[in-house]
Design an enzyme around this catalytic site. Sequence first.
Site, PDB file in Angstrom:
ATOM      1  CB  THR A   1      -2.514  27.694  94.066  1.00 35.58           C
ATOM      2  OG1 THR A   1      -2.039  28.023  92.749  1.00 35.58           O
ATOM      3  CG2 THR A   1      -3.108  28.934  94.729  1.00 35.58           C
TER       4      THR A   1
ATOM      5  CG  LEU B   1      -8.082  22.454  95.883  1.00 30.85           C
ATOM      6  CD1 LEU B   1      -9.048  22.237  94.724  1.00 30.85           C
ATOM      7  CD2 LEU B   1      -8.356  21.429  96.977  1.00 30.85           C
ATOM      8  CG  HIS B   2      -5.644  27.176  91.360  1.00 31.64           C
ATOM      9  ND1 HIS B   2      -4.287  27.326  91.163  1.00 31.64           N
ATOM     10  CD2 HIS B   2      -6.083  26.411  90.326  1.00 31.64           C
ATOM     11  CE1 HIS B   2      -3.922  26.703  90.062  1.00 31.64           C
ATOM     12  NE2 HIS B   2      -4.985  26.130  89.532  1.00 31.64           N
ATOM     13  CG  ASP B   3     -10.487  29.514  93.234  1.00 31.81           C
ATOM     14  OD1 ASP B   3     -11.378  29.284  92.397  1.00 31.81           O
ATOM     15  OD2 ASP B   3      -9.502  30.227  92.992  1.00 31.81           O
TER      16      ASP B   3
ATOM     17  CB  CYS C   1      -5.081  28.857  98.765  1.00 30.55           C
ATOM     18  SG  CYS C   1      -4.209  27.356  98.289  1.00 30.55           S
TER      19      CYS C   1
END
Length: 313
Positions: free
Chosen positions: A196, A242-244, A246
């Site tokens: 991420t 921008l983690h989630d 992914c």
Amino acid sequence: MPEPRKIIIDTDPGQDDAVAILLALGSPELEILGITAVAGNVPLKLTEKNARKICELAGRPDIKVYAGAIRPLVRELVTAEEVHGKTGLNGPELPEPAMKLQEQHAVDYLVETLMREEAGTITLCPLGPLTNIALAMIREPRIAPRIKEIVLMGGGFFEGGNVTPSAEFNIYVDPHAADVVLRSGVPIVMMPLDVTHKALTTTKRIDAFRKLGTKVGIATTQMLEFFERYDEGKYGTDGGPLHDPCVIAYLLKPSLFQGRFCNVTVEIASELTMGMTVVDWWGVSNRPKNATVMRDIDHDGFFELLVERLGRL
Ligand code: RIB
Ligand code: CA
């Protein structure tokens, strides 16, 4: 087009959770059976409200939102208002939701749905601490073999941690829940910080959301411009990870990601490394492999997918 993939999103919105939910809502390949909220970035009463705000922003007040665990299994709740703001969704001014929160507890909803629907047809997409998922597995162990796959955002290894030097926030908040899920035998795809952190919301990329000119595009721009400032200050980068999204992007276009099937074990004893995900990337332990750990991403392709799908809302 083949039957849409049935998913349940478990989440602690959170601006990046919000973009993940919008990506799922803009993608006909996916059928969101429900959204279950968990305490994490901010307390539960805010995460469940934020989930409803995002559904209404996308014009989807029909989506069922359930409130789940108010705190981790064992440890005290740790939140992240310094990253997400007091509301958990700072940035845009979104109206109080008119759509109702479902009466049923999220954990009961997870158990009932997984026991009712055909085995192997539901994918769980946890975007926050794994408390709800672990509670459901403990409440009804028969659900584990019925889950098609768990695609989660959490953990970190080569990249270290983001809330302690060794632990990533989602796992750190509820390491005991992560331990239950990692030992469940359910096929797991893990999106750790190692991947991420390669998906940065650069100025150019945020401008692409702004240029959509839509309600969703403008709100996304405002969310990301608020969300990125903490990590920009910390890492000195143009943009923040921008983690989630992914997790959802993987369901839509798995070829965007590269990783390896490994053993992942979480630390639940040492305070120093509490919540650390020890990834046996080189296979040097005899611990059984239990997760596909992603380490690389086609980040341009990722943001192209995001802008195109959010542009449909
Ligand atoms: O460490 C990043 C994760 O913690 C993301 O899911 C973010 O929303 C926060 O929950
Ligand atoms: Ca999250």
